[in-house]
Design an enzyme around this catalytic site. Structure first.
Site, PDB file in Angstrom:
ATOM      1  N   TYR A 176       0.815  -1.185  -0.188  1.00 17.76           N
ATOM      2  CA  TYR A 176      -0.014   0.029   0.403  1.00 17.76           C
ATOM      3  C   TYR A 176       0.981   0.997  -0.569  1.00 17.76           C
ATOM      4  CZ  TYR A 176      -5.180  -1.806   0.395  1.00 17.76           C
ATOM      5  OH  TYR A 176      -6.335  -2.108   0.562  1.00 17.76           O
TER       6      TYR A 176
ATOM      7  N   ASP B 281      -3.514 -18.022   0.040  1.00 18.35           N
ATOM      8  CA  ASP B 281      -4.367 -19.141  -0.649  1.00 18.35           C
ATOM      9  C   ASP B 281      -4.706 -19.942   0.556  1.00 18.35           C
ATOM     10  OD1 ASP B 281      -1.298 -20.206  -0.695  1.00 18.35           O
ATOM     11  OD2 ASP B 281      -1.743 -20.367  -2.723  1.00 18.35           O
TER      12      ASP B 281
ATOM     13  N   ASP C 129     -12.394  -8.762   4.823  1.00 21.73           N
ATOM     14  CA  ASP C 129     -13.371  -8.700   4.092  1.00 21.73           C
ATOM     15  C   ASP C 129     -13.981  -9.893   4.095  1.00 21.73           C
ATOM     16  OD1 ASP C 129     -13.326  -5.965   3.011  1.00 21.73           O
ATOM     17  OD2 ASP C 129     -14.002  -6.287   0.920  1.00 21.73           O
TER      18      ASP C 129
HETATM   19  C1  IPM Z   1     -10.886  -0.929   4.080  1.00 24.27           C
HETATM   20  C2  IPM Z   1     -10.715  -0.154   2.810  1.00 24.27           C
HETATM   21  C3  IPM Z   1      -9.307   0.690   2.600  1.00 24.27           C
HETATM   22  C4  IPM Z   1      -8.370  -0.501   2.263  1.00 24.27           C
HETATM   23  C5  IPM Z   1      -9.642   1.416   1.078  1.00 24.27           C
HETATM   24  C6  IPM Z   1     -10.856   2.210   0.797  1.00 24.27           C
HETATM   25  C7  IPM Z   1      -8.297   2.785   0.961  1.00 24.27           C
HETATM   26  O1  IPM Z   1     -10.717  -1.081   1.759  1.00 24.27           O
HETATM   27  O2  IPM Z   1     -10.467  -0.375   5.443  1.00 24.27           O
HETATM   28  O3  IPM Z   1     -10.456  -2.022   4.479  1.00 24.27           O
HETATM   29  O4  IPM Z   1      -8.126  -0.823   1.388  1.00 24.27           O
HETATM   30  O5  IPM Z   1      -7.843   0.036   3.271  1.00 24.27           O
HETATM   31 MG    MG Z   2     -11.268  -3.502   2.718  1.00 25.27          MG
END
Ligand code: IPM
Ligand code: MG
Length: 358
Positions: free
Chosen positions: A141, A224, A252
């Protein structure tokens, strides 16, 4: 002592969920005799529109002196066509970096009332309680160089750099071991050490930190396989620790196991335990402003704030019990409702939590 709390409602459904969380926070502070001072600032797309930058100076000044921050969400189609360095999401990345919020705690806990809302069979998720510890201020990132450039042959190429220093791995690993020791005593480190050198180093450093934590059982898993195991048998995990991008993706997935990403809070902490608290869900522009969003992840983020930054665990417990009571009463926003069930709006859900606190 008064705690100064900065609200950053942000974009999309951010303002409406933060509004409900604010009401809950004010209510619980009153009830528990906590003195809080609230300020509000712009972050993300709204900050671009009003102040010309996703993390404007005025917000930075407020953020640096706040004891804790509550964030809604950032981003939306309106800002998606801006150049990469000016997008709304960069505001979130900038505040994480500015405050050195290296540790992102994302618990995935299944409220038993929602077992049937999970995308997995109820028996696979019953009692699920896992914690993802995501490194938040390094990795791909933030790695340099990054960009989109033209090659000599005229074709364009995009590139990012996946890089971790030993000290960055060490501090997130140390925290993950401490958290694991206070929970089930098991830590799983997620990497791709069969391919990527950066995660070969990750594994080596995690092994080294493990020497200080004989009380915690450590194992390693490739990312994975971790993705597969999370949807196959998620209860095998206690605490997972991983880098920025793998943590983004796996959190997620873990969120969905609990019924809805609308239920999951998170904390992003620095070495002083100052923190930014936010729901794991995004800005959901498709339902913004329609009183449809689930405010519970943001309300549960307030509970995490009370626990980790304001040292008010009783108030945190109180909020979590109120959320559970509201679910017992059958209240559901659209994202957690079974087919045919009646659905309440964002405001009604906030009202119900406040009523349950009384
Ligand atoms: C999260 C989100 C963020 C990330 C985005 C909005 C930049 O997906 O907090 O998980 O990728 O960290
Ligand atoms: Mg995210």
């Amino acid at each position: 002592m008064s705690h100064s709390i900065l609200l950053l409602p942000g974009d999309g459904i951010g303002p409406e969920v933060v509004q409900q969380a604010r009401r809950v926070l004010e209510h619980v502070a009153d009830k528990h005799g906590l003195s809080i001072e609230l300020a509000e600032g712009d972050l993300g797309g709204i900050a671009i529109d009003r102040q010309g930058a996703a993390y404007p100076d005025a917000t930075r000044a407020l953020a640096r002196q706040a004891d804790a921050i509550l964030l809604g969400a950032v981003g939306g189609p309106k800002w998606d066509s801006l150049p990469p360095a000016e997008r709304a999401e960069r505001g979130l990345l900038a505040i994480r970096a500015d405050l050195d919020l290296f540790a992102n705690l994302r618990p995935a806990i299944l409220f038993p009332q929602l077992a049937s809302a999970s995308s997995l069979k109820a028996e696979l998720v019953a009692g699920l309680d896992i914690l993802i510890v995501r490194e938040l201020t390094g990795g791909i990132y933030f790695g340099e160089p990054r960009g989109i450039r033209e090659r000599d042959d005229g074709e364009r190429e995009g590139f990012n750099t996946y890089i971790y220093r030993e000290s960055e791995i060490e501090r997130i690993a140390a925290l993950a071991f401490e958290l694991a020791a206070k929970r089930g005593g098991r830590l799983t480190s997620v990497d791709k050490a069969n391919v990527l050198e950066v995660t070969m180093l990750w594994r080596e450093v995690v092994e080294r930190v493990a020497q200080n934590h004989p009380d915690v059982a450590l194992d390693h898993i490739y990312v994975d396989n971790a993705a597969m195991q999370l949807v196959r048998a998620p209860k095998q995990f206690d605490v997972l620790v991983t880098g920025n991008i793998f943590g983004d993706i796996l959190s997620d997935t873990a969120a969905m196991l609990t019924g809805s990403i609308g239920m999951l809070p998170s904390a992003s902490l620095n070495e002083q335990s100052r923190g930014l608290y936010e729901p794991v869900h995004g800005s959901a522009p498709d339902i913004a402003g329609q009183n449809k969003a689930n405010p519970l992840a943001t309300i549960l983020s307030v509970a995490m704030m009370l626990r980790y930054s304001l040292d008010a665990p009783a108030a945190a417990d109180d909020i979590e019990a109120a959320v559970s009571a509201v679910l017992d009463d059958g209240l559901r926003t659209g994202d957690i409702a079974e087919a045919g069930a009646s659905i309440v709006g964002t405001v009604e859900m906030g009202d119900a939590v406040i009523a349950a606190l009384n």
